[in-house]
Design a protein around this motif. Structure first.
Motif, PDB file in Angstrom:
ATOM      1  N   MET A 136      26.914  42.805  43.782  1.00 21.14           N
ATOM      2  CA  MET A 136      25.544  42.376  43.273  1.00 21.14           C
ATOM      3  C   MET A 136      25.549  41.397  42.307  1.00 21.14           C
ATOM      4  O   MET A 136      25.070  40.274  42.558  1.00 21.14           O
ATOM      5  CB  MET A 136      24.719  43.612  43.027  1.00 21.14           C
ATOM      6  N   CYS A 137      26.076  41.594  41.308  1.00 18.59           N
ATOM      7  CA  CYS A 137      25.465  40.723  40.144  1.00 18.59           C
ATOM      8  C   CYS A 137      26.848  39.910  39.369  1.00 18.59           C
ATOM      9  O   CYS A 137      27.305  40.257  38.581  1.00 18.59           O
ATOM     10  CB  CYS A 137      25.271  41.586  39.121  1.00 18.59           C
ATOM     11  N   PRO A 138      26.688  38.601  40.340  1.00 20.63           N
ATOM     12  CA  PRO A 138      27.733  37.774  39.611  1.00 20.63           C
ATOM     13  C   PRO A 138      27.522  37.171  38.037  1.00 20.63           C
ATOM     14  O   PRO A 138      26.404  36.890  37.996  1.00 20.63           O
ATOM     15  CB  PRO A 138      27.757  36.574  40.580  1.00 20.63           C
ATOM     16  N   ARG A 139      28.256  37.291  37.154  1.00 20.39           N
ATOM     17  CA  ARG A 139      27.882  36.613  35.974  1.00 20.39           C
ATOM     18  C   ARG A 139      28.699  35.233  36.015  1.00 20.39           C
ATOM     19  O   ARG A 139      29.653  35.103  36.504  1.00 20.39           O
ATOM     20  CB  ARG A 139      28.545  37.262  34.687  1.00 20.39           C
ATOM     21  N   GLN A 140      28.131  34.385  35.287  1.00 20.48           N
ATOM     22  CA  GLN A 140      28.391  32.977  35.392  1.00 20.48           C
ATOM     23  C   GLN A 140      29.812  32.735  34.523  1.00 20.48           C
ATOM     24  O   GLN A 140      30.344  31.618  34.606  1.00 20.48           O
ATOM     25  CB  GLN A 140      27.506  32.007  35.043  1.00 20.48           C
ATOM     26  N   HIS A 141      30.224  33.665  33.715  1.00 18.26           N
ATOM     27  CA  HIS A 141      31.165  33.492  32.795  1.00 18.26           C
ATOM     28  C   HIS A 141      32.472  34.191  32.885  1.00 18.26           C
ATOM     29  O   HIS A 141      32.180  35.268  33.693  1.00 18.26           O
ATOM     30  CB  HIS A 141      30.558  33.634  31.308  1.00 18.26           C
ATOM     31  N   PRO A 142      33.608  33.950  32.833  1.00 18.43           N
ATOM     32  CA  PRO A 142      33.829  32.495  32.249  1.00 18.43           C
ATOM     33  C   PRO A 142      34.007  31.449  33.565  1.00 18.43           C
ATOM     34  O   PRO A 142      34.583  31.844  34.660  1.00 18.43           O
ATOM     35  CB  PRO A 142      35.557  33.022  31.865  1.00 18.43           C
ATOM     36  N   PRO A 143      33.978  30.330  33.233  1.00 18.19           N
ATOM     37  CA  PRO A 143      34.040  29.150  34.204  1.00 18.19           C
ATOM     38  C   PRO A 143      35.413  29.003  34.663  1.00 18.19           C
ATOM     39  O   PRO A 143      36.247  28.966  33.891  1.00 18.19           O
ATOM     40  CB  PRO A 143      33.218  27.962  33.451  1.00 18.19           C
ATOM     41  N   ARG A 144      35.699  28.495  35.892  1.00 20.10           N
ATOM     42  CA  ARG A 144      37.152  28.277  36.234  1.00 20.10           C
ATOM     43  C   ARG A 144      36.769  26.980  37.175  1.00 20.10           C
ATOM     44  O   ARG A 144      37.331  27.475  38.275  1.00 20.10           O
ATOM     45  CB  ARG A 144      37.486  29.559  36.915  1.00 20.10           C
ATOM     46  N   GLY A 145      36.789  25.885  36.635  1.00 18.72           N
ATOM     47  CA  GLY A 145      37.031  24.962  37.410  1.00 18.72           C
ATOM     48  C   GLY A 145      36.150  24.518  38.633  1.00 18.72           C
ATOM     49  O   GLY A 145      34.990  25.147  38.763  1.00 18.72           O
ATOM     50  N   PRO A 146      36.246  23.339  39.243  1.00 15.39           N
ATOM     51  CA  PRO A 146      35.448  22.921  40.274  1.00 15.39           C
ATOM     52  C   PRO A 146      35.149  23.683  41.540  1.00 15.39           C
ATOM     53  O   PRO A 146      35.942  23.635  42.466  1.00 15.39           O
ATOM     54  CB  PRO A 146      36.009  21.353  40.570  1.00 15.39           C
ATOM     55  N   GLY A 147      33.940  24.709  41.251  1.00 12.56           N
ATOM     56  CA  GLY A 147      33.703  25.395  42.718  1.00 12.56           C
ATOM     57  C   GLY A 147      34.623  26.602  42.915  1.00 12.56           C
ATOM     58  O   GLY A 147      33.992  27.487  43.524  1.00 12.56           O
ATOM     59  N   ALA A 148      35.615  26.381  42.796  1.00 13.31           N
ATOM     60  CA  ALA A 148      36.908  27.562  43.297  1.00 13.31           C
ATOM     61  C   ALA A 148      36.961  28.644  42.223  1.00 13.31           C
ATOM     62  O   ALA A 148      36.725  28.264  40.972  1.00 13.31           O
ATOM     63  CB  ALA A 148      38.166  26.926  43.589  1.00 13.31           C
ATOM     64  N   CYS A 149      37.150  29.892  42.471  1.00 14.39           N
ATOM     65  CA  CYS A 149      37.362  30.963  41.670  1.00 14.39           C
ATOM     66  C   CYS A 149      39.056  31.007  41.427  1.00 14.39           C
ATOM     67  O   CYS A 149      39.398  31.143  42.250  1.00 14.39           O
ATOM     68  CB  CYS A 149      36.818  32.022  42.180  1.00 14.39           C
ATOM     69  N   LEU A 199      22.556  44.693  33.757  1.00  9.44           N
ATOM     70  CA  LEU A 199      21.052  45.050  34.173  1.00  9.44           C
ATOM     71  C   LEU A 199      20.939  45.377  35.653  1.00  9.44           C
ATOM     72  O   LEU A 199      19.837  45.962  35.686  1.00  9.44           O
ATOM     73  CB  LEU A 199      20.705  43.440  34.035  1.00  9.44           C
ATOM     74  N   ALA A 200      21.848  45.003  36.441  1.00  7.59           N
ATOM     75  CA  ALA A 200      21.655  45.591  37.888  1.00  7.59           C
ATOM     76  C   ALA A 200      21.916  46.860  37.975  1.00  7.59           C
ATOM     77  O   ALA A 200      21.044  47.826  38.481  1.00  7.59           O
ATOM     78  CB  ALA A 200      22.856  44.935  38.883  1.00  7.59           C
ATOM     79  N   VAL A 201      22.631  47.660  36.993  1.00  3.97           N
ATOM     80  CA  VAL A 201      22.816  48.970  36.987  1.00  3.97           C
ATOM     81  C   VAL A 201      21.526  49.793  36.399  1.00  3.97           C
ATOM     82  O   VAL A 201      20.941  50.560  37.047  1.00  3.97           O
ATOM     83  CB  VAL A 201      23.935  49.495  36.147  1.00  3.97           C
ATOM     84  N   ALA A 202      20.985  49.184  35.375  1.00  2.00           N
ATOM     85  CA  ALA A 202      19.673  49.558  34.765  1.00  2.00           C
ATOM     86  C   ALA A 202      18.596  49.541  35.799  1.00  2.00           C
ATOM     87  O   ALA A 202      17.840  50.408  36.056  1.00  2.00           O
ATOM     88  CB  ALA A 202      19.531  48.946  33.482  1.00  2.00           C
ATOM     89  N   ALA A 203      18.283  48.435  36.532  1.00  2.00           N
ATOM     90  CA  ALA A 203      17.248  48.230  37.337  1.00  2.00           C
ATOM     91  C   ALA A 203      17.528  48.775  38.376  1.00  2.00           C
ATOM     92  O   ALA A 203      16.685  49.440  38.986  1.00  2.00           O
ATOM     93  CB  ALA A 203      17.064  46.706  37.635  1.00  2.00           C
TER      94      ALA A 203
END
Lengths: 305, 305
Positions: free
Chosen positions: B1-14, A286-290
């Protein structure tokens, strides 16, 4: 605005007036196993794909309640052909299959032909054979590309998002798409063959005659050095894109998780300007499109023009 | 720019630094049938969905080759809670499930809380129970919405495209989304409950605190009468959006197959201006994304500001 080419409905005419459209939910034909399994269990024909999972093929009737007949509908069938000029033109087996089986075009149907080198032709189906369709080229179509170029610099997203990015960039007229590895990017791109299939399908849908260039670059500095300026880097919450002029521009879109501060600083040092697309976090496609639409929209606008 | 929220990976840390991420390909657990069928046939647990199709659940290991550790990653977990103020806040069973099972948040994880009425709060997980999670609200987050409103008027597309349209419009900050029946539109919208699920999931992803209004309107004239001006109607090949100023604007996006000439004339008579997004034909969801971004980008730009 945006006609989708699916579902196809016969030779040129649109069957929306009948109020009925059939959609095949599963692409593989499967039959009920006459002597196997419990009640209702399904199995594929031996030797066909879909066997193992026992998927069922159904046809669902979609009734367009209350939709009036629309008369001539602008859904266009487009195919690729290598050599195009006036006169008859034989399609490759793949394109013939697409034209006759997938889009169900019949003799006499009007189609558009993309030669893959920037030209579009109007044509009519002369022989609708699924392995060797023949078209009669009628003449070139003049549909000029935008007078400027937009390059994209995208941190490699996950595979499904990469496909969406390529689709959006192709339909919006991006010239070169550079996938770059960054601190938070994925490292695996779909195969070139898959990306080419995605691009071709997208060109058929949107009618753009030229393929974008897709590159994979391992370092951000190298990607930046190949990208024309002015450059815009997407940063959530930044100011909207400022007007620009010139022949070409670049938009840089970060990965899931965003650019690191150090990456934004490197891009800014190379002449990129932070640009925001509202306060919310956008998924990469979506960021790419927008972003591409916003950068294109402000070209020539305002005092910088 | 555009972080997706998936997949989740535990408490706060990536966990990108570990180089491994697990993705579950099928959401339903299935087991191999011990006494039934031929070799390799699979069947679902009795009473669970997925039984009939015999889908297999697999876990694929996605290795991020060559991706360096990224340090702190900006992937944010967001949940909805009705009553929010300083102090402890108990989540509903659905939100608790999402937080603990889907996003795998643990005690101590930092989350954002949307109250659905325009406020966002930072919070920390105090009790990570999958049926009754408890958060400690730390304080409000100031993330102001854009100072103008954008309404969308969309000819009803097919169901899958409708979902995409709602996702794009929500993330790009559209205030009101009016689906209208036109000569070439579909007539069936997804159920309100499904659209609400789509919107909520999108708000969690993008961090927007307010839901857009979604309306279904049967006549174009009525939809136009409810839409603020200036209005823009997407027409392939038209000129780019011209600058505008004011508090609110409307973008009208046509159906698969396009607006009829009569519909464009009616929209223009009501004060809408044709606007193009390049010479190619865009699918409805992409036209919504690109159009909304383009209209937003030219607000305040140029001589009309």
């Amino acid at each position: 605005m945006c006609p989708r080419q699916h579902p196809p409905r016969g030779p040129g005419a649109c069957r929306r007036g009948s109020g009925l459209a059939y959609r095949s939910l599963r692409p593989r034909p499967l039959v009920r196993d006459p002597d196997g399994g419990g009640p209702g269990r399904l199995r594929g024909l031996p030797g066909r794909r879909g066997d193992r999972h026992g998927r069922r093929r159904t046809r669902r009737v979609v009734r367009h309640r209350g939709t009036p007949a629309a008369g001539e509908c602008r859904v266009v069938i487009r195919v690729f052909a290598r050599t195009c000029g006036p006169g008859p033109c034989e399609l490759s087996p793949e394109e013939s299959h697409y034209l006759v089986r997938v889009r169900r075009a019949r003799t006499g149907a009007a189609v558009e032909v993309l030669d893959g080198r920037g030209a579009i032709f109007s044509a009519r189906v002369v022989a609708a054979r699924p392995d060797r369709a023949i078209l009669e080229i009628e003449g070139p179509i003049d549909r000029p590309a935008p007078p400027w170029d937009l390059d994209l610099l995208v941190a490699i997203p996950e595979v499904a998002a990469t496909v969406e990015v390529v689709q959006h960039a192709t339909a919006l007229g991006v010239r070169t798409l550079r996938f770059v590895e960054t601190a938070r990017s994925h490292a695996r791109l779909p195969s070139p063959a898959r990306l080419e299939r995605v691009v071709r399908s997208c060109l058929r849908q949107c009618g753009r005659p030229t393929m974008p260039t897709i590159e994979s670059v391992s370092s951000l500095d190298e990607a930046v050095s190949r990208s024309p300026l002015p450059g815009f880097v997407g940063v959530p919450g930044a100011r909207p894109a400022s007007p620009w002029s010139g022949e070409a521009a670049t938009l840089a879109v970060g990965p899931e998780g965003g650019w690191t501060d150090e990456e934004v600083a490197r891009l800014c040092a190379a002449g990129f300007v932070p640009v925001g697309l509202g306060p919310w976090i956008l998924r990469t496609p979506l960021a790419v499109a927008a972003g591409a639409a916003a950068v294109a929209a402000v070209r020539g606008a305002g005092p910088a023009a």
